[in-house]
Enzyme design. Structure first.
Site, mmCIF file in Angstrom:
data_model
loop_
_atom_site.group_PDB
_atom_site.id
_atom_site.type_symbol
_atom_site.label_atom_id
_atom_site.label_comp_id
_atom_site.label_asym_id
_atom_site.label_seq_id
_atom_site.Cartn_x
_atom_site.Cartn_y
_atom_site.Cartn_z
ATOM 1 N N ASP A 88 11.119 -6.901 8.017
ATOM 2 C CA ASP A 88 10.759 -5.969 6.947
ATOM 3 C C ASP A 88 10.554 -4.558 7.479
ATOM 4 O O ASP A 88 10.423 -3.621 6.690
ATOM 5 C CB ASP A 88 9.503 -6.437 6.213
ATOM 6 C CG ASP A 88 8.349 -6.711 7.159
ATOM 7 O OD1 ASP A 88 8.496 -7.595 8.027
ATOM 8 O OD2 ASP A 88 7.320 -6.034 7.061
ATOM 9 N N ARG A 116 0.831 -1.208 0.000
ATOM 10 C CA ARG A 116 0.000 0.000 0.000
ATOM 11 C C ARG A 116 0.862 1.253 0.000
ATOM 12 O O ARG A 116 0.381 2.335 0.298
ATOM 13 C CB ARG A 116 -0.933 0.004 1.189
ATOM 14 C CG ARG A 116 -0.216 -0.087 2.522
ATOM 15 C CD ARG A 116 -1.172 0.221 3.617
ATOM 16 N NE ARG A 116 -0.580 -0.087 4.909
ATOM 17 C CZ ARG A 116 -1.108 0.274 6.055
ATOM 18 N NH1 ARG A 116 -2.252 0.930 6.065
ATOM 19 N NH2 ARG A 116 -0.536 -0.041 7.195
HETATM 20 P P1 AMP Z 1 3.216 -3.552 8.055
HETATM 21 O O1 AMP Z 1 2.639 -4.353 9.177
HETATM 22 O O2 AMP Z 1 2.618 -2.190 7.896
HETATM 23 O O3 AMP Z 1 4.707 -3.519 8.095
HETATM 24 O O4 AMP Z 1 2.803 -4.312 6.718
HETATM 25 C C1 AMP Z 1 3.209 -5.607 6.446
HETATM 26 C C2 AMP Z 1 2.925 -5.941 5.002
HETATM 27 O O5 AMP Z 1 1.518 -5.892 4.736
HETATM 28 C C3 AMP Z 1 3.574 -4.988 4.004
HETATM 29 O O6 AMP Z 1 3.960 -5.748 2.888
HETATM 30 C C4 AMP Z 1 2.443 -4.049 3.667
HETATM 31 O O7 AMP Z 1 2.625 -3.445 2.409
HETATM 32 C C5 AMP Z 1 1.251 -4.988 3.676
HETATM 33 N N1 AMP Z 1 -0.007 -4.285 3.934
HETATM 34 C C6 AMP Z 1 -0.399 -3.720 5.085
HETATM 35 N N2 AMP Z 1 -1.620 -3.167 4.965
HETATM 36 C C7 AMP Z 1 -2.007 -3.360 3.684
HETATM 37 C C8 AMP Z 1 -3.178 -3.005 2.926
HETATM 38 N N3 AMP Z 1 -4.199 -2.331 3.470
HETATM 39 N N4 AMP Z 1 -3.203 -3.376 1.633
HETATM 40 C C9 AMP Z 1 -2.193 -4.049 1.073
HETATM 41 N N5 AMP Z 1 -1.084 -4.406 1.726
HETATM 42 C C10 AMP Z 1 -0.988 -4.067 3.021
HETATM 43 MG MG MG Z 2 6.186 -2.711 7.172
#
Ligand code: AMP
Ligand code: MG
Length: 505
Positions: free
Chosen positions: A264, A105
């Site tokens: 990540d 996103r």
């Molecule tokens: P995060 O927990 O924010 O580090 O996200 C972990 C993974 O989930 C990353 O690859 C983000 O890009 C993906 N991600 C989180 N929220 C969304 C969303 N609403 N749509 C698509 N991908 C998401």
């Molecule tokens: Mg992340």
């Protein structure tokens, strides 16, 4: 065409330059590291927050961007001059499990070259689906984006390396989570978005050329001195480990809990990255966990150094082929580097703790003295920030550090304070100089969870930005102990419900 003074008229579009100087060095990496994708336009972009000082520091023309045209840019509806949007690919260990990820996103517009000679990523978070979105909608809700803005800008004001927040724009569209929420796009500015997971992605593809290209790129962009070493990739790893050790020590010293230290989310530039379920501790507790999805406490406050080291071990695994052609030798080098993290962290932590306690020279008992204070805080559930802040506040009549009128009165604390003041007396510094130095290291104000929550609720549910603006103004000067902290400096009443944060995706 010339004006009456004979000076050629500036072409019209030059009157509207907003200061964008975007380059795209990341896009030159092998194709497996990115996908070209444009943001998906939104219905009704409106600024919720525009960070004017940051825009100016980036060389952007704030007045021309703090406009509906600027809101369209920071929503992803219009691309700024020179943008070449892409989503980055990466993998990661999430709560210990390997997964292929990527920007699901987030969309990188490019790298802005700043007037002070830096190259920083400008990224829209919540800008729509990408090839890496899996089942996600590519969107973000307003509350979590404001939360990232508040906490990242507070971290910056505290002097802790972090990604920054340039703007939050509401989209006029709902996002559907447990319920419908107002949607938003955050513009994130970071030294880069290279992460441990980027290397895990390269390693998983078993593509030596791609791995080497990424390593060389990371060396050049963040750790150029390491490139000059006889073993540049070992030096690269050490430089990354050193910055992480320093960063995590700084988190510990202000009581910051990242909440989701997956590989990540660990930046190779050494910045705090990806503000999700993060929070600051109130009462001191190494087991403090705020994230609703971290029931096992993997990412608890006291676990953060060990998790950083675990994440670095994943980085070392990915880098192994570059450490040495002989695998046994490569593993030996990796193990030595990973082990050095503990010493590095301890060094940064103790240096920082000495500064918090006003100790300007080193004595062998300093770590024990600091630990004894932490043990007292843990036993009494004392507030971490308030305790250090009071130690930095001399009493009205005497200049002695830690003589503030409202320091705790129990015997254990007084015994500790006696030891500490005896230690201070063994260094040749005037009490006033000690308290002044301590005040620069012990914040008077941090983003208190209850205040962050109240500000976000007011902004998202009632459209009232007053509490958010007041909170951000207070957080912008965390070391100003003289300022009236009527509302923002106050710790929550003890015995309240444990604070919970949600990932907010
Ligand atoms: P995060 O927990 O924010 O580090 O996200 C972990 C993974 O989930 C990353 O690859 C983000 O890009 C993906 N991600 C989180 N929220 C969304 C969303 N609403 N749509 C698509 N991908 C998401
Ligand atoms: Mg992340």
């Amino acid at each position: 065409m010339a004006d009456p003074d004979g000076v050629p008229a500036v072409p019209c579009h030059h009157l509207h330059v907003s200061g964008w100087r975007l380059e795209h060095s990341y896009a030159d990496l092998p194709a497996l590291f990115h996908a070209r994708v444009a943001p998906t336009p939104v219905r009704d972009p409106q600024f919720v927050v525009f960070n004017t000082p940051l825009a100016t520091a980036l060389g952007l023309d704030a007045p021309s961007l703090d406009t509906p045209a600027g809101a369209a840019i920071f929503a992803g509806n219009v691309l700024p001059d020179g943008a070449r949007p892409l989503a980055q690919a990466y993998a990661g260990h999430q709560f210990g499990h390997f997964t292929a990820l990527g920007d699901g996103r987030a969309i990188l517009l490019g790298e802005q070259l700043t007037p002070d000679g830096r190259r920083v990523d400008v990224q829209l978070k919540g800008a729509g689906a990408t090839p890496y979105s899996r089942r996600g909608d590519g969107r973000a809700a307003l509350g979590p984006m404001l939360r990232e803005l508040v906490i990242s800008e507070a971290m910056h004001a505290l002097g802790i390396p972090t990604s920054r927040s340039l703007a939050v724009v509401s989209t006029g569209e709902p996002v559907y989570r447990e319920r419908a929420l107002p949607g938003a796009v955050l513009t994130r500015v970071a030294a880069s978005h290279l992460r441990v997971g980027t290397f895990e992605w390269a390693a998983a593809h078993r593509d030596p050329a791609a791995l080497q290209a990424l390593a060389d790129y990371t060396l050049q962009r963040h750790h150029p001195a390491a490139a000059e070493c006889p073993t540049p990739y070992v030096a690269l790893f050490e430089a990354i480990a050193e910055r992480q050790a320093s960063l995590i020590a700084q988190w510990q010293l202000v009581g910051f809990v990242h909440g989701v230290m997956n590989t990540d989310n660990m930046s190779l530039a050494g910045e705090t990255l990806d503000y999700g379920p993060c929070a600051f501790i109130d009462s001191y507790d190494p087991a403090a966990v705020f994230s609703s999805i971290d029931a096992a406490g993997r990412y608890a406050y006291g676990q953060q150094p060990a998790i950083a080291q675990w994440n670095l071990a994943r980085l070392a695994e990915a880098l192994l082929p570059l450490f040495d052609a002989d695998q046994a030798r490569a593993i030996e080098l990796a193990n030595a580097c990973i082990a050095s993290f503990e010493t590095r962290f301890q060094h940064h932590w103790l240096t920082g703790m000495r500064a918090k306690l006003g100790l300007v020279n080193d004595e062998p008992g300093d770590a024990a003295l600091a630990e004894a204070l932490l043990t007292w805080m843990h036993d009494t559930r004392a507030d971490f920030t308030t305790t250090f802040s009071r130690l930095s506040t001399p009493g009205a009549s005497e200049g002695t550090p830690g003589s503030a009128a409202d320091v705790p009165t129990d015997a254990a604390f007084h015994a500790w304070r006696g030891q500490w003041q005896a230690r201070l007396a063994r260094q040749p510094h005037a009490p006033e100089a000690v308290t002044a130095a301590m005040q620069q290291r012990n914040p008077a104000v941090i983003p208190r969870n209850h205040l962050v929550e109240a500000a976000l609720v007011a902004a998202t549910d009632a459209g009232d930005l007053g509490p958010l603006e007041r909170l951000m103004a207070a957080l912008a000067a965390p070391y100003d102990h003289a300022r009236d902290r009527a509302e923002s400096g106050v710790a929550p009443a003890p015995g309240g419900r444990p604070y919970r944060t949600f990932c907010g995706t």
